[in-house]
Motif scaffolding. Sequence first.
Motif, PDB file in Angstrom:
ATOM      1  N   LEU A   9       0.810  -1.221   0.000  1.00 22.84           N
ATOM      2  CA  LEU A   9       0.000   0.000   0.000  1.00 22.84           C
ATOM      3  C   LEU A   9       0.845   1.274   0.000  1.00 22.84           C
ATOM      4  O   LEU A   9       0.305   2.375   0.061  1.00 22.84           O
ATOM      5  CB  LEU A   9      -0.935  -0.005   1.215  1.00 22.84           C
ATOM      6  N   GLU A  10       2.170   1.102  -0.041  1.00 20.34           N
ATOM      7  CA  GLU A  10       3.103   2.232  -0.111  1.00 20.34           C
ATOM      8  C   GLU A  10       2.893   3.210   1.048  1.00 20.34           C
ATOM      9  O   GLU A  10       2.711   4.418   0.859  1.00 20.34           O
ATOM     10  CB  GLU A  10       2.963   2.948  -1.462  1.00 20.34           C
ATOM     11  N   VAL A  11       2.919   2.652   2.252  1.00 21.59           N
ATOM     12  CA  VAL A  11       2.761   3.440   3.476  1.00 21.59           C
ATOM     13  C   VAL A  11       4.061   3.377   4.268  1.00 21.59           C
ATOM     14  O   VAL A  11       4.651   2.305   4.423  1.00 21.59           O
ATOM     15  CB  VAL A  11       1.589   2.904   4.331  1.00 21.59           C
ATOM     16  N   ASP A  12       4.497   4.517   4.776  1.00 25.27           N
ATOM     17  CA  ASP A  12       5.755   4.627   5.516  1.00 25.27           C
ATOM     18  C   ASP A  12       5.529   4.253   6.982  1.00 25.27           C
ATOM     19  O   ASP A  12       4.882   4.993   7.731  1.00 25.27           O
ATOM     20  CB  ASP A  12       6.280   6.061   5.412  1.00 25.27           C
ATOM     21  N   LEU A  13       6.064   3.111   7.401  1.00 28.87           N
ATOM     22  CA  LEU A  13       5.866   2.649   8.776  1.00 28.87           C
ATOM     23  C   LEU A  13       6.589   3.523   9.796  1.00 28.87           C
ATOM     24  O   LEU A  13       6.203   3.555  10.973  1.00 28.87           O
ATOM     25  CB  LEU A  13       6.336   1.199   8.918  1.00 28.87           C
ATOM     26  N   SER A  14       7.621   4.242   9.366  1.00 26.50           N
ATOM     27  CA  SER A  14       8.361   5.078  10.321  1.00 26.50           C
ATOM     28  C   SER A  14       7.501   6.218  10.858  1.00 26.50           C
ATOM     29  O   SER A  14       7.804   6.786  11.914  1.00 26.50           O
ATOM     30  CB  SER A  14       9.623   5.646   9.664  1.00 26.50           C
ATOM     31  N   TRP A  15       6.425   6.557  10.146  1.00 28.05           N
ATOM     32  CA  TRP A  15       5.544   7.629  10.614  1.00 28.05           C
ATOM     33  C   TRP A  15       4.940   7.328  11.978  1.00 28.05           C
ATOM     34  O   TRP A  15       4.561   8.244  12.708  1.00 28.05           O
ATOM     35  CB  TRP A  15       4.405   7.838   9.616  1.00 28.05           C
ATOM     36  N   TRP A  16       4.804   6.053  12.329  1.00 25.45           N
ATOM     37  CA  TRP A  16       4.076   5.676  13.542  1.00 25.45           C
ATOM     38  C   TRP A  16       4.949   5.700  14.795  1.00 25.45           C
ATOM     39  O   TRP A  16       4.436   5.540  15.899  1.00 25.45           O
ATOM     40  CB  TRP A  16       3.463   4.283  13.375  1.00 25.45           C
ATOM     41  N   GLY A  17       6.256   5.883  14.649  1.00 24.30           N
ATOM     42  CA  GLY A  17       7.144   5.911  15.809  1.00 24.30           C
ATOM     43  C   GLY A  17       7.555   4.521  16.245  1.00 24.30           C
ATOM     44  O   GLY A  17       7.325   3.525  15.552  1.00 24.30           O
ATOM     45  N   SER A  18       8.159   4.429  17.418  1.00 18.23           N
ATOM     46  CA  SER A  18       8.665   3.154  17.932  1.00 18.23           C
ATOM     47  C   SER A  18       7.514   2.297  18.446  1.00 18.23           C
ATOM     48  O   SER A  18       6.636   2.790  19.158  1.00 18.23           O
ATOM     49  CB  SER A  18       9.655   3.399  19.070  1.00 18.23           C
ATOM     50  N   LEU A  19       7.542   1.015  18.104  1.00 20.38           N
ATOM     51  CA  LEU A  19       6.555   0.061  18.610  1.00 20.38           C
ATOM     52  C   LEU A  19       7.065  -0.483  19.939  1.00 20.38           C
ATOM     53  O   LEU A  19       8.079  -1.189  19.989  1.00 20.38           O
ATOM     54  CB  LEU A  19       6.359  -1.066  17.594  1.00 20.38           C
ATOM     55  N   ARG A  20       6.363  -0.127  21.027  1.00 21.92           N
ATOM     56  CA  ARG A  20       6.826  -0.492  22.365  1.00 21.92           C
ATOM     57  C   ARG A  20       5.672  -1.087  23.159  1.00 21.92           C
ATOM     58  O   ARG A  20       4.510  -0.767  22.929  1.00 21.92           O
ATOM     59  CB  ARG A  20       7.391   0.729  23.092  1.00 21.92           C
ATOM     60  N   ASN A  21       5.997  -1.940  24.119  1.00 24.90           N
ATOM     61  CA  ASN A  21       4.971  -2.601  24.921  1.00 24.90           C
ATOM     62  C   ASN A  21       4.227  -1.602  25.804  1.00 24.90           C
ATOM     63  O   ASN A  21       4.765  -0.565  26.201  1.00 24.90           O
ATOM     64  CB  ASN A  21       5.597  -3.689  25.788  1.00 24.90           C
ATOM     65  N   SER A  22       2.994  -1.957  26.134  1.00 22.26           N
ATOM     66  CA  SER A  22       2.121  -1.048  26.881  1.00 22.26           C
ATOM     67  C   SER A  22       2.703  -0.647  28.229  1.00 22.26           C
ATOM     68  O   SER A  22       2.468   0.467  28.710  1.00 22.26           O
ATOM     69  CB  SER A  22       0.753  -1.709  27.095  1.00 22.26           C
ATOM     70  N   HIS A  23       3.454  -1.555  28.866  1.00 19.36           N
ATOM     71  CA  HIS A  23       3.962  -1.291  30.214  1.00 19.36           C
ATOM     72  C   HIS A  23       5.358  -0.666  30.203  1.00 19.36           C
ATOM     73  O   HIS A  23       5.932  -0.418  31.265  1.00 19.36           O
ATOM     74  CB  HIS A  23       4.010  -2.596  31.014  1.00 19.36           C
ATOM     75  N   GLU A  24       5.914  -0.397  29.019  1.00 19.05           N
ATOM     76  CA  GLU A  24       7.235   0.224  28.953  1.00 19.05           C
ATOM     77  C   GLU A  24       7.111   1.737  29.097  1.00 19.05           C
ATOM     78  O   GLU A  24       6.062   2.327  28.870  1.00 19.05           O
ATOM     79  CB  GLU A  24       7.912  -0.113  27.619  1.00 19.05           C
ATOM     80  N   TRP A  25       8.235   2.365  29.432  1.00 23.10           N
ATOM     81  CA  TRP A  25       8.239   3.817  29.556  1.00 23.10           C
ATOM     82  C   TRP A  25       8.265   4.467  28.182  1.00 23.10           C
ATOM     83  O   TRP A  25       8.965   4.017  27.285  1.00 23.10           O
ATOM     84  CB  TRP A  25       9.432   4.295  30.383  1.00 23.10           C
TER      85      TRP A  25
END
Length: 483
Positions: free
Chosen positions: A197-213
Amino acid sequence: MATIDAYLGLDLGTQGLKALAITDDGRVLWRTRVAYPTQYLHEGWEEQSPGDWQDAVNQVLAHAASLPYKWRALGISGQMHTTVMCNGEGQALRNAILWSDRRSDQVVNDVKKKFGVDYLRSLVGNVPLTNFSLMHLLWVRQYESERYREIRHVAIAKDWIRWWLTGEWNIDPTDASGTYLLDVENRTWSTDLARDLEVDLSWWGSLRNSHEWGGVLIRGPEKLRGLPVVVGAGDQAASAVGTGLSTGELGLSLGSSGVLFWLINPFSIPKNNSVHVFCHALNGMWHWMTVTQSAATAYKWMQEQFYPNSTYQDVDADVARVALGAEGVIFWPYLSGERSPILEPKAWSGFVGLTASHGRQVLARAVMEGVTFSLKHCWDAMNSEETIVPQQIVLTGGGSKSSIWNQIVADVLNMPIMIITDDGAAAGAAWLARCAFENEWTQYPRHVVSEVVPQARNVRQYREIYDQYRDIVSHLEPLWAYL
């Protein structure tokens, strides 16, 4: 006198911001709520201004700073799917497109036609819907191309507020599940779909767990600066945390939408494609979820039309005069289209059986029953093979303040109900912050308001009326595309 340690939870909901403070053992110290508006620009378009969210958060943080607590950490939850598109400085390029917005219907159809539903489900576990953030993004690319070219960041509601408070761009697996770009089973981005779909995944930021800071406060009152902020979770997963939901219990939220929530492990894709599978806030857990678009929203609409400035208790007192079945009036609650199990953004709402003899109390009961019939329809889809046997329903959300509605839910679904205080997602966000601060996970100590059991006679009567409801809806489906 010793200062009390406290954890702050924010829930950026559809109708307003809820906030609360809890102690280390989950006792609620303080609650507040700030409302903000939704803008309905065209039929099917629903938007909110991120500036209104900022104002609400500023108001809550100022109040929190005045309280005599030693703040330890902050957790944030919020409406899933609601999409903020930003430039390189993080400024919103347009209003946020809400989860309930339906303008991307044709975009969804184009994506399904181009790639096929089976291929899409194999990548992300779900069927594409207008609710998902990716569809909002693709709509903007198609119809607001100049604005699209300015995008450098995309965030879900809670993640944009957390960026504004901390300067950090993060997203957790629960909200990433709702973008339609996450490989839900493996809790990682679907690079194949993003490429297709030619979408830039970097736009969403870091993928981090819910309980992480997810950063520390760099805005707000001086007293709160430096407060650590947990990444947090989408509202439904956070609500499951904040109600202490366990495996084997069916979560039900009578919030703006009506949501059924079932924890699973190991991962599995439901056979009924109207049932979603998303990551839960806890690692190693997922959940199945069905959603009727308008639950407390339908109630609020009814209240504004017939009971302005009334409480749930006021409406209950009037509705108590009406027998089960609302004197033959049946309501179907598709005020914002429908999501489960009818995948139809063009669906609309209405009453049948209405005559000049019916007063507002009949319509009020019909609305409560109609929303509950829609939830029963969702349950039938989730449990289509009758393999799920819940111990009980754990009920939360604004609608749970109605004792009559609670009994209707117990009778229509034919299950015992435990009603939890309406702190849900805000409590879950605060508890995630507490667990991160203490570096340990423990179950949230739920606060039970009451319990309700189904009445056998009511169950039998509602079974017949529900069959009528299903028959009416099946005859309406061919009309939605034309009216």
